[in-house]
Design an enzyme around this catalytic site. Structure first.
Site, PDB file in Angstrom:
ATOM      1  CG  HIS A 154      62.311   8.860 -17.175  1.00 19.52           C
ATOM      2  ND1 HIS A 154      62.820   8.273 -16.040  1.00 19.52           N
ATOM      3  CD2 HIS A 154      61.005   9.090 -16.911  1.00 19.52           C
ATOM      4  CE1 HIS A 154      61.874   8.160 -15.136  1.00 19.52           C
ATOM      5  NE2 HIS A 154      60.753   8.642 -15.639  1.00 19.52           N
ATOM      6  CB  ILE A 155      64.364  11.252 -22.946  1.00 16.30           C
ATOM      7  CG1 ILE A 155      63.351  10.127 -23.139  1.00 16.30           C
ATOM      8  CG2 ILE A 155      65.165  11.470 -24.232  1.00 16.30           C
ATOM      9  CD1 ILE A 155      62.220  10.467 -24.093  1.00 16.30           C
ATOM     10  CB  THR A 234      64.333  13.533 -30.397  1.00 14.56           C
ATOM     11  OG1 THR A 234      64.932  13.855 -29.130  1.00 14.56           O
ATOM     12  CG2 THR A 234      65.418  13.396 -31.445  1.00 14.56           C
ATOM     13  CB  SER A 235      60.756  16.844 -27.413  1.00 17.68           C
ATOM     14  OG  SER A 235      61.880  16.529 -26.627  1.00 17.68           O
ATOM     15  NE  ARG A 236      54.491  14.605 -28.316  1.00 18.07           N
ATOM     16  CZ  ARG A 236      55.067  13.431 -28.138  1.00 18.07           C
ATOM     17  NH1 ARG A 236      56.287  13.218 -28.646  1.00 18.07           N
ATOM     18  NH2 ARG A 236      54.456  12.467 -27.478  1.00 18.07           N
ATOM     19  CG  ASP A 260      62.311  11.370 -34.992  1.00 15.74           C
ATOM     20  OD1 ASP A 260      62.368  10.886 -36.138  1.00 15.74           O
ATOM     21  OD2 ASP A 260      61.745  10.792 -34.034  1.00 15.74           O
ATOM     22  CD  GLU A 265      54.828  14.380 -35.648  1.00 19.27           C
ATOM     23  OE1 GLU A 265      54.625  13.260 -35.158  1.00 19.27           O
ATOM     24  OE2 GLU A 265      55.887  15.011 -35.492  1.00 19.27           O
ATOM     25  CG  HIS A 297      57.339  10.992 -34.076  1.00 16.79           C
ATOM     26  ND1 HIS A 297      56.508  12.028 -33.738  1.00 16.79           N
ATOM     27  CD2 HIS A 297      57.708  10.430 -32.899  1.00 16.79           C
ATOM     28  CE1 HIS A 297      56.366  12.082 -32.423  1.00 16.79           C
ATOM     29  NE2 HIS A 297      57.086  11.119 -31.898  1.00 16.79           N
ATOM     30  CG  PHE A 300      58.852   5.379 -30.897  1.00 14.97           C
ATOM     31  CD1 PHE A 300      58.247   4.135 -30.789  1.00 14.97           C
ATOM     32  CD2 PHE A 300      58.608   6.127 -32.037  1.00 14.97           C
ATOM     33  CE1 PHE A 300      57.407   3.660 -31.782  1.00 14.97           C
ATOM     34  CE2 PHE A 300      57.773   5.672 -33.041  1.00 14.97           C
ATOM     35  CZ  PHE A 300      57.170   4.433 -32.911  1.00 14.97           C
TER      36      PHE A 300
END
Length: 331
Positions: A154-155, A234-236, A260, A265, A297, A300
């Site tokens: 989706h992203i 921007t995922s993991r 991000d 983290e 992070h 979202f």
């Protein structure tokens, strides 16, 4: 249903409580992360709601099962922090929010890329010090550059659309099971992971973290990439070997890194450490580079995404309570 909500912040309170007006669940908001030390705080609850840095490994799930927990509701898309096999053995259902707002993360990734490429943060800092010099702030046109996307769910597909139609970039992408119709509709080309790594001017990661792709961006893949390329994550955090990124930045091979997320983290993110000494030397070295853009992070974090997350998890909890099928169930 009584629900213990771990790692909750003020924005979670507002969005979830507002949506809960339509559901009427008994919500207990907890600031603490879910760990083996804090799991007992879910006592008297029937479900727990967790976020990206909560720990739901086998040991924690056993504690939760002993407390009578029957449902773990993730208010995120990724689920690498949950031991699904253990959950199944313990008869704990697990649900996630697979597509709360692909636009929030995709748009943020674009923003990070532009901030990195056009050195917007450095420019802002300069003018606040009355320095209006443009020396050292030269960027590149994204137009006509090759943008490689790893992970086109989706992203990733929204990011591809923005890059293709908004910037006029040449977009190539990799995913294990390509969707030719999606590529045709959006206007990009699926190719091998090797081609994405080796030919892209910009690489953006939009895939979930699995044991197979842990540290997929490492010393070897970075060495094969084009000199001066930009990497956006921007995922993991676990997708990237941070030590390898630092080495590549020092060698001036990697042109810049925008992230991000960060592999370690967990104990840091979503909290204010302004008065603390950060003991993570790798992170401190990473964010010291002038060609690194790093945030905590927040990709979202839009009103729309928070509203969609709240609606999805509360609906899943209601469905579980009623014994209905849950479309977003992982176990």
């Amino acid at each position: 249903m009584r629900v213990a909500i771990f790692s909750s912040k003020n924005y979670d309170h507002h969005s979830i409580e507002k949506e809960n007006e339509h559901y009427g669940h008994d919500l207990v908001f907890l600031n603490e992360r879910l760990t083996k030390e804090t799991a007992e705080k879910a006592k008297d609850a029937e479900a727990v709601c967790i976020f990206v840095n909560d720990e739901a490994n086998a040991e924690v799930l056993e504690i939760l099962a002993g407390l009578g927990i029957k449902l773990v509701a993730l208010r995120c898309a990724g689920y690498n922090n949950v031991d699904l096999d253990a959950a199944k053995k313990l008869n704990i259902k697990v649900v996630r929010v697979p597509a709360y707002s692909p636009y929030s993360v995709a748009e943020y990734a674009v923003g990070m890329l532009l901030t990195l490429n056009r050195q917007i943060s450095r420019g802002l800092k300069r003018v606040r010090e009355n320095n209006f010099s443009l020396e050292g702030l030269i960027g590149l046109d994204v137009h006509d550059k090759t943008v490689g996307i790893i992970g086109v769910g989706h992203i990733g597909s929204v990011f591809a659309h923005i890059m293709t139609h908004g910037f006029g970039a040449n977009v190539i992408a990799y995913k294990p099971h390509p969707d030719p119709e999606l590529a045709k509709k959006v206007g990009f080309r699926f190719t091998s992971l090797d081609e994405v790594i080796e030919t892209s001017d910009i690489i953006s990661l939009h895939c979930p973290l699995t044991p197979e792709n842990h540290h997929m961006i490492n010393e070897e893949t970075l060495a094969r990439a084009k000199k001066g390329f930009y990497l956006v994550n921007t995922s993991r955090g676990g997708l990237v070997d941070t030590k390898a990124v630092i080495k590549s930045l020092k060698a001036k091979h990697l042109g810049g890194y925008a992230a991000d997320v960060y592999e370690e983290e967990g104990p840091l993110f979503f909290e204010n450490h302004a008065d603390d000494i950060i003991e993570d030397d790798i992170l401190e070295r990473l964010i010291a580079f002038p060609n690194v853009v790093f945030t905590g992070h927040q990709a979202f974090l839009t009103k729309e995404a928070l509203s969609n997350i709240a609606h999805s998890i509360l609906q899943d909890i209601s469905d579980a309570e009623a014994g209905k099928e849950m479309p977003d169930a992982l176990v």
